[in-house]
Design a protein around this motif. Structure first.
Motif, PDB file in Angstrom:
ATOM      1  N   LYS A 281       0.799  -1.195  -0.051  1.00 40.77           N
ATOM      2  CA  LYS A 281      -0.085   0.115  -0.037  1.00 40.77           C
ATOM      3  C   LYS A 281       0.872   1.337   0.113  1.00 40.77           C
ATOM      4  N   GLN A 282       1.809   1.184   0.667  1.00 44.97           N
ATOM      5  CA  GLN A 282       2.790   2.203   0.740  1.00 44.97           C
ATOM      6  C   GLN A 282       3.475   2.822  -0.584  1.00 44.97           C
ATOM      7  N   LEU A 283       3.872   1.656  -1.022  1.00 46.94           N
ATOM      8  CA  LEU A 283       4.607   1.776  -2.553  1.00 46.94           C
ATOM      9  C   LEU A 283       3.477   2.055  -3.664  1.00 46.94           C
ATOM     10  N   GLN A 284       2.395   1.860  -3.443  1.00 43.47           N
ATOM     11  CA  GLN A 284       1.230   2.026  -4.379  1.00 43.47           C
ATOM     12  C   GLN A 284       0.994   3.549  -4.213  1.00 43.47           C
ATOM     13  N   THR A 285       0.956   4.050  -3.129  1.00 47.60           N
ATOM     14  CA  THR A 285       0.880   5.669  -2.680  1.00 47.60           C
ATOM     15  C   THR A 285       2.176   6.511  -3.344  1.00 47.60           C
ATOM     16  N   ALA A 286       3.322   5.746  -3.161  1.00 44.90           N
ATOM     17  CA  ALA A 286       4.369   6.517  -3.825  1.00 44.90           C
ATOM     18  C   ALA A 286       4.337   6.523  -5.426  1.00 44.90           C
ATOM     19  N   ILE A 287       3.683   5.383  -5.932  1.00 44.55           N
ATOM     20  CA  ILE A 287       3.786   5.417  -7.509  1.00 44.55           C
ATOM     21  C   ILE A 287       2.644   6.255  -8.037  1.00 44.55           C
ATOM     22  N   ARG A 288       1.486   6.278  -7.352  1.00 44.65           N
ATOM     23  CA  ARG A 288       0.338   7.527  -7.681  1.00 44.65           C
ATOM     24  C   ARG A 288       0.901   8.610  -7.599  1.00 44.65           C
ATOM     25  N   ARG A 289       1.656   8.886  -6.447  1.00 48.00           N
ATOM     26  CA  ARG A 289       1.978  10.514  -6.337  1.00 48.00           C
ATOM     27  C   ARG A 289       3.347  10.657  -6.982  1.00 48.00           C
ATOM     28  N   LYS A 290       4.009   9.801  -7.681  1.00 52.27           N
ATOM     29  CA  LYS A 290       5.155  10.073  -8.319  1.00 52.27           C
ATOM     30  C   LYS A 290       6.341  10.682  -7.417  1.00 52.27           C
ATOM     31  N   CYS A 291       6.405   9.990  -6.315  1.00 51.24           N
ATOM     32  CA  CYS A 291       7.412  10.564  -5.241  1.00 51.24           C
ATOM     33  C   CYS A 291       8.421   9.260  -5.097  1.00 51.24           C
ATOM     34  N   CYS A 292       9.819   9.642  -4.822  1.00 48.70           N
ATOM     35  CA  CYS A 292      10.934   8.644  -4.556  1.00 48.70           C
ATOM     36  C   CYS A 292      10.624   7.819  -3.417  1.00 48.70           C
ATOM     37  N   VAL A 293      11.057   6.661  -3.154  1.00 49.63           N
ATOM     38  CA  VAL A 293      10.931   5.904  -1.960  1.00 49.63           C
ATOM     39  C   VAL A 293      12.476   5.686  -1.458  1.00 49.63           C
ATOM     40  N   ARG A 294      12.698   5.606   0.015  1.00 47.44           N
ATOM     41  CA  ARG A 294      14.002   5.404   0.423  1.00 47.44           C
ATOM     42  C   ARG A 294      13.740   4.050   1.208  1.00 47.44           C
ATOM     43  N   PHE A 295      14.625   3.317   1.191  1.00 50.30           N
ATOM     44  CA  PHE A 295      14.629   1.650   1.897  1.00 50.30           C
ATOM     45  C   PHE A 295      15.816   1.166   2.001  1.00 50.30           C
ATOM     46  N   THR A 296      16.130   0.257   3.298  1.00 49.93           N
ATOM     47  CA  THR A 296      17.277  -0.481   3.270  1.00 49.93           C
ATOM     48  C   THR A 296      16.961  -1.487   2.671  1.00 49.93           C
ATOM     49  N   TYR A 297      18.135  -2.170   1.861  1.00 50.79           N
ATOM     50  CA  TYR A 297      17.834  -3.287   1.218  1.00 50.79           C
ATOM     51  C   TYR A 297      19.006  -4.325   1.211  1.00 50.79           C
ATOM     52  N   THR A 298      18.729  -5.617   1.542  1.00 55.78           N
ATOM     53  CA  THR A 298      19.655  -6.728   1.520  1.00 55.78           C
ATOM     54  C   THR A 298      19.378  -7.597   0.242  1.00 55.78           C
ATOM     55  N   ASN A 299      20.577  -7.647  -0.444  1.00 59.56           N
ATOM     56  CA  ASN A 299      20.674  -8.420  -1.793  1.00 59.56           C
ATOM     57  C   ASN A 299      20.828  -9.772  -1.809  1.00 59.56           C
ATOM     58  N   ALA A 300      20.921 -10.778  -2.554  1.00 62.76           N
ATOM     59  CA  ALA A 300      21.124 -12.087  -2.437  1.00 62.76           C
ATOM     60  C   ALA A 300      22.478 -12.476  -1.960  1.00 62.76           C
TER      61      ALA A 300
ATOM     62  N   ASN B  67      23.742 -10.922   0.476  1.00 64.49           N
ATOM     63  CA  ASN B  67      23.504 -10.468   1.983  1.00 64.49           C
ATOM     64  C   ASN B  67      24.319  -9.330   2.387  1.00 64.49           C
ATOM     65  N   MET B  68      24.497  -8.258   0.977  1.00 66.79           N
ATOM     66  CA  MET B  68      24.990  -6.988   1.283  1.00 66.79           C
ATOM     67  C   MET B  68      23.777  -6.063   1.309  1.00 66.79           C
ATOM     68  N   THR B  69      24.044  -5.144   2.296  1.00 64.30           N
ATOM     69  CA  THR B  69      22.900  -4.198   3.018  1.00 64.30           C
ATOM     70  C   THR B  69      23.267  -2.900   2.547  1.00 64.30           C
ATOM     71  N   ARG B  70      22.502  -1.978   1.700  1.00 61.88           N
ATOM     72  CA  ARG B  70      22.614  -0.602   1.845  1.00 61.88           C
ATOM     73  C   ARG B  70      21.401   0.183   1.564  1.00 61.88           C
ATOM     74  N   VAL B  71      21.292   1.554   1.737  1.00 65.85           N
ATOM     75  CA  VAL B  71      20.100   2.217   1.468  1.00 65.85           C
ATOM     76  C   VAL B  71      19.995   2.682   0.080  1.00 65.85           C
ATOM     77  N   HIS B  72      18.759   2.321  -0.408  1.00 61.20           N
ATOM     78  CA  HIS B  72      18.532   2.846  -1.847  1.00 61.20           C
ATOM     79  C   HIS B  72      17.246   4.080  -1.638  1.00 61.20           C
ATOM     80  N   THR B  73      17.529   4.742  -2.565  1.00 60.15           N
ATOM     81  CA  THR B  73      16.501   5.915  -3.047  1.00 60.15           C
ATOM     82  C   THR B  73      15.984   5.783  -4.495  1.00 60.15           C
TER      83      THR B  73
END
Length: 304
Positions: free
Chosen positions: A130-149, A151-157
């Motif tokens: 729901k949060q991502l749907q709101t961002a897509i509808r408003r055309k706003c950037c999102v920021r999140f912490t992501y851990t890839n396959a 096991n490396m973690t970093r913040v993405h915008t």
């Protein structure tokens, strides 16, 4: 039937802007001459089909043309109703509920022959979706912490474009302003997501177009794995790993082929879960990976 083909050609032209006679002939499995006669019949029926000659020519229907809603049958409405009902089980939304109510009135389904239950897709990610749907509808950037396959973690915008369900998981299709390219992010690996309020830096193409180009430039590397399968594991290997039997062996065993994406983990965990009911024959690196993992598990529990 000819009437079905005429209707199909009309819908195809409305959805594809322009199509040549040869393209329509391939699509509807008729001759080019038959397509030409069908186009003449559509024009006589009042449908404004335009013909353009030349190498880039073809048939088209103006965007302003609208089909009569009576052209959609009760069976068509019923299929749309079934799809909407299944989608509502995966993603509860007032908009979907409203559309479902409208199509219920239109189709009047009295006997559902197909039931789609996608409620499993709601597990664990409903708030984030729901949060991502709101961002897509408003055309706003999102920021999140992501851990890839790896096991490396970093913040993405990123600039979110669409939510995609594929390969048994939800993904976010988004534009990375750092990499200046489109990426897919698995929702289950995302944490601390927030809408930044920063506007998009550009207008994005339709999600299907972006995803198609993304897949074309970043094809998934499939690996063929051959296994020896005992009778007790046969049905599970076919069901969970989409295995194909290559040949039958003695005592009800069989040799089976699997096509897997090597950097994904679900298939490997399934192989381990089948235990001694299957044996990896090739490739050798997958066989060695199973042996190494089995030794590590035994070592963990003090069995070696």
């Amino acid at each position: 039937m000819k009437i079905d083909r005429l209707y199909g050609i009309t819908v195809y032209l409305l959805n594809h802007k322009k199509a040549s006679a040869s393209e329509l002939a391939r699509k509807f499995e008729v001759s080019v001459r038959t397509v030409q006669r069908d186009i003449d019949a559509l024009c006589q029926a009042g449908i404004p089909v335009a013909a353009e000659s030349g190498a880039k020519g073809g048939y088209s229907i103006p965007d302003t043309f609208r089909m009569d809603s009576q052209a959609i049958t009760q069976e068509d409405y019923g299929l749309i109703f079934t799809a909407l009902k299944g989608f509502s089980s995966a993603m509860p939304s007032p908009n979907i509920a409203s559309a479902l109510e409208k199509f219920t009135a239109l189709s009047k389904p009295d006997n559902e022959r197909i039931i789609l239950d996608f409620s499993v897709l709601r597990e664990g990610g409903e708030t984030l979706i729901k949060q991502l749907q709101t961002a897509i509808r408003r055309k706003c950037c999102v920021r999140f912490t992501y851990t890839n396959a790896d096991n490396m973690t970093r913040v993405h915008t990123v600039e979110p474009v669409a939510l995609v369900y594929r390969w048994y998981a939800w993904y976010l299709l988004a534009y990375s302003t750092v990499r200046e390219d489109y990426r897919t992010y698995k929702l289950v690996r995302m944490e601390q997501a927030e809408i930044t309020g920063l506007p998009f830096t550009m207008e994005h193409a339709p999600a299907e177009t972006i995803l198609r180009e993304h897949d074309r430039h970043s094809p998934l590397a499939h690996t063929t794995v051959t296994i020896r399968c005992r009778p007790a594991a046969r049905s599970r290997a076919i069901e969970y790993l989409n295995g194909t039997v290559l040949r039958e062996l003695e005592d009800g065993e069989c040799e089976m082929k699997l096509s897997v994406i090597e950097n994904e983990h679900l298939w490997f965990g399934t192989l381990l879960a089948l235990g001694d009911e299957i044996e990896i024959l090739e490739p050798e690196r997958i066989r060695e990976r199973v042996i190494r993992t089995a030794k590590n598990i035994c070592s963990l529990y003090g069995q070696l």
